[in-house]
Design a protein around this motif. Structure first.
Motif, PDB file in Angstrom:
ATOM      1  N   PHE A  48       2.983   6.150  -5.857  1.00 46.58           N
ATOM      2  CA  PHE A  48       3.248   6.215  -7.420  1.00 46.58           C
ATOM      3  C   PHE A  48       1.442   6.887  -7.698  1.00 46.58           C
ATOM      4  O   PHE A  48       1.338   7.338  -8.313  1.00 46.58           O
ATOM      5  N   LEU A  49       0.776   6.917  -6.674  1.00 45.63           N
ATOM      6  CA  LEU A  49      -0.345   7.622  -7.270  1.00 45.63           C
ATOM      7  C   LEU A  49      -0.393   9.007  -6.969  1.00 45.63           C
ATOM      8  O   LEU A  49      -0.494  10.526  -6.974  1.00 45.63           O
ATOM      9  N   LEU A  66      -7.586   0.976  -7.023  1.00 45.34           N
ATOM     10  CA  LEU A  66      -6.065   1.006  -7.424  1.00 45.34           C
ATOM     11  C   LEU A  66      -5.220   0.608  -5.981  1.00 45.34           C
ATOM     12  O   LEU A  66      -4.243  -0.136  -5.572  1.00 45.34           O
ATOM     13  N   GLY A  67      -4.968   1.625  -5.602  1.00 44.18           N
ATOM     14  CA  GLY A  67      -4.165   1.676  -3.696  1.00 44.18           C
ATOM     15  C   GLY A  67      -4.608   0.471  -3.082  1.00 44.18           C
ATOM     16  O   GLY A  67      -3.548   0.424  -2.048  1.00 44.18           O
ATOM     17  N   ALA A  98       1.179  -1.309  -0.261  1.00 47.64           N
ATOM     18  CA  ALA A  98      -0.261   0.058  -0.233  1.00 47.64           C
ATOM     19  C   ALA A  98       1.028   1.160  -0.079  1.00 47.64           C
ATOM     20  O   ALA A  98       0.716   1.908   0.171  1.00 47.64           O
ATOM     21  N   GLY A  99       1.846   1.399   0.969  1.00 46.84           N
ATOM     22  CA  GLY A  99       2.471   2.348   0.587  1.00 46.84           C
ATOM     23  C   GLY A  99       3.455   2.883  -0.671  1.00 46.84           C
ATOM     24  O   GLY A  99       3.313   3.842  -0.804  1.00 46.84           O
ATOM     25  N   PHE A 158     -10.792  10.458 -10.721  1.00 48.79           N
ATOM     26  CA  PHE A 158      -9.731  10.268  -9.965  1.00 48.79           C
ATOM     27  C   PHE A 158      -9.345   9.654  -8.347  1.00 48.79           C
ATOM     28  O   PHE A 158      -8.967   8.744  -8.082  1.00 48.79           O
ATOM     29  N   MET A 159      -9.873  10.109  -7.712  1.00 53.64           N
ATOM     30  CA  MET A 159     -10.461  10.156  -6.496  1.00 53.64           C
ATOM     31  C   MET A 159     -10.810   8.242  -6.885  1.00 53.64           C
ATOM     32  O   MET A 159     -10.364   7.193  -5.345  1.00 53.64           O
ATOM     33  N   TRP A 160     -11.793   7.911  -6.887  1.00 52.20           N
ATOM     34  CA  TRP A 160     -12.100   6.321  -6.695  1.00 52.20           C
ATOM     35  C   TRP A 160     -11.134   5.312  -7.477  1.00 52.20           C
ATOM     36  O   TRP A 160     -10.984   4.408  -7.016  1.00 52.20           O
ATOM     37  N   PHE A 161     -10.954   6.156  -8.799  1.00 53.96           N
ATOM     38  CA  PHE A 161      -9.716   5.427  -9.542  1.00 53.96           C
ATOM     39  C   PHE A 161      -8.954   5.544  -8.094  1.00 53.96           C
ATOM     40  O   PHE A 161      -7.339   4.218  -8.468  1.00 53.96           O
ATOM     41  N   SER A 162      -7.402   5.587  -8.024  1.00 51.57           N
ATOM     42  CA  SER A 162      -7.548   5.758  -6.723  1.00 51.57           C
ATOM     43  C   SER A 162      -7.299   4.493  -5.983  1.00 51.57           C
ATOM     44  O   SER A 162      -6.744   4.209  -4.973  1.00 51.57           O
TER      45      SER A 162
END
Length: 517
Positions: free
Chosen positions: A151-152, A178-179, A145-146, A171-175
């Motif tokens: 990366f994001l 992905l995150g 996660a770090g 982008f928030m929901w994508f992050s």
């Protein structure tokens, strides 16, 4: 030869003396003959490092405890305090949560003090020790996660600076997907394909089997992408700065914005440089934390992969560790006399200590770079404002009037004689609606739905510009070529006393000029 070692020279123990329980692949053994296999006692770090290694490992774990406290302070502050005190952002919150998970991988073994060994030669694994499974889960999850959230964060900054894109809700929901999605998949793959066990101190680490494919290579790929994106952003900033030095356009001196705000491409070099400088001034803390965490993760990955590969070579080739094994056998198990022979087989203690301390200090860097002094003052205001609110609930109306009188923006009634403010004995004037039954105009007609301004003498002046006043075009306006019109007058519209047909001698009174001096 000693009978209690099963025919192996001390301190080594025969494999035949033990069952098949525990993590069998974690044993460090060497076959001396088809009937005899000798193994190094568990844990291996006690024989390859001096006695100070355990003290250093415990000190690094206590640093992780302090780092956890800082992470919790940040998360609780972001949740409880208003945004103007904390300047919270989902990228910062998620990154701090990831570092908190990583720290828990070191804090849990310190709190539980688990047994590293299943028996004298076999280490415990996630299937034989629950604390091993918990510490390994949080360490791998936090590391994944770090890396993903730095990366994001680096990608978000790159899109803002280099591509002039405003990252928003998509982008928030994508992050978020992905995150947290990729780390969850990475943990499942690591546990299923490799597993974790006690291999390097009291924290469980991933086993050698398939570890490169399911953890280290993907982790280093995202870390490398982060570095490439970050270097690309820095390169663009340098290019914009150099272009601004060569820009001598006088039109860019007075304004930092382009001629048309909807077209970023019309920016001159100096305008682009000002925009980039503003973004970096707001994001420099995030840039610094990205570089620090990426450096820590890459450092830890390289050190652990090197250590893991060295141990596997020792297990597969006896000649590599033969001088050390011979020294232990000849000295009767005195590891202090054989530390020089063991040094080529393991990473030196200073490097290991640097890795553990750097991983444990990430919470300090987060508190230093993402925390603000306004958080401390926000907590102070939060606790000190509670009793004040309880006291103000019982304040009377008279006290509120005193507060209103002392307010700098409130109106002051001036004395007509002296021109100075009235004394404190006079009640402050407040604009209040008056009842139609009591409010009458000086000419005697009642005023409907008007506001009165009380003066020092108590006289009430009607407001002829209230909500009920209507606008009428001037009857004798000659702004355009038209003949004069007949003047009509309605007494009800001016609040004047109706003129009686028997009082022709009464003189007309203009109500708007009644107070004219």
């Amino acid at each position: 030869m000693s009978n209690d070692t099963g025919g192996c020279p001390a301190p080594f123990l025969s494999n035949a003396l033990f069952t098949d329980g525990g993590f069998i692949e974690g044993r460090v053994c060497q076959a001396l003959s088809p009937e005899l296999t000798c193994c190094l006692p568990c844990p291996m770090t006690e024989w390859a490092y001096p006695d100070s290694f355990e003290a250093m490992n415990s000190a690094a774990n206590w640093v992780a405890v302090a780092s956890t406290v800082f992470c919790l302070f940040l998360l609780v502050s972001w949740a409880a305090l208003p945004v103007d005190k904390t300047h919270r952002h989902y990228l910062s919150i998620s990154l701090t949560t990831a570092v908190l998970f990583m720290n828990l991988g070191f804090v849990i073994p310190l709190a539980g003090n688990p047994d590293q060994c299943y028996d004298a030669i076999t280490p415990n694994s996630m299937s034989t020790n629950s604390m091993c499974a918990a510490s390994g889960f949080f360490l791998i999850m936090g590391g994944w996660a770090g890396v993903m959230w730095v990366f994001l964060r680096s990608l978000s900054l790159h899109l803002q600076i280099c591509w002039q894109l405003v990252v928003g809700r998509n982008f928030m929901w994508f992050s978020q997907a992905l995150g947290w999605g990729i780390p969850a998949i990475g943990v499942v793959l690591a546990f299923v394909l490799s597993g974790v066990s006690f291999r390097f101190g009291q924290t469980c680490h991933i086993n050698h089997k398939n570890s490169l494919a399911d953890l280290w290579i993907p982790l280093l790929i995202f870390a490398g992408l982060t570095i490439i994106i970050q270097l690309g952003t820095f390169g663009y900033c340098i290019k914009v700065y150099l272009a601004s030095l060569a820009d001598n356009s006088a039109s860019t001196e007075g304004s930092g914005m382009p001629s048309y705000t909807n077209s970023i491409r019309t920016m001159t070099p100096k305008q682009a440089y000002r925009r980039v400088r503003r973004v970096i001034a707001l994001q420099w803390r995030g840039i610094a934390i990205v570089l620090i965490i990426i450096a820590d993760v890459i450092f830890f990955s390289i050190v652990f992969v090197f250590q893991d590969n060295t141990i596997e070579r020792v297990k597969n080739d006896m000649q590599i560790a033969f001088p050390w094994i011979l020294c232990l056998a000849s000295s009767g198990g005195d590891k202090s006399a054989c530390l020089d022979e063991a040094s080529p087989l393991v990473v030196n203690q200073a490097t290991v200590g640097a890795v553990l301390f750097l991983l444990g200090m990430n919470g300090f860097w987060l508190a230093l770079l993402l925390g603000r002094w306004s958080m401390v003052t926000g907590w102070r205001d939060l606790f000190t404002s509670v009793p004040n609110r309880n006291k103000r609930e019982f304040v009377s109306v008279d006290a509120r009037l005193d507060d209103f009188k002392n307010e700098t923006r409130s109106y002051e009634m001036l004395s007509r004689d002296s021109g100075k403010a009235m004394d404190d004995s006079v009640t402050p004037s407040v604009v209040t609606p008056i009842s139609p039954t009591h409010a009458r105009s000086p000419l005697g007609s009642p005023m409907q739905n008007d506001y009165a301004y009380p003066s020092k003498e108590g006289r009430r002046t009607p407001d002829y510009f209230g909500n009920t006043a209507r606008y009428h075009a001037p009857a004798r306006s000659f702004s355009s070529p038209r003949p004069p019109q007949t003047v009509t007058w309605d007494a009800r519209e001016t609040y004047a006393r109706a003129q009686s047909p028997h009082a022709e001698h009464d003189r007309y009174v203009n109500p708007l000029g009644m107070n004219r001096i």
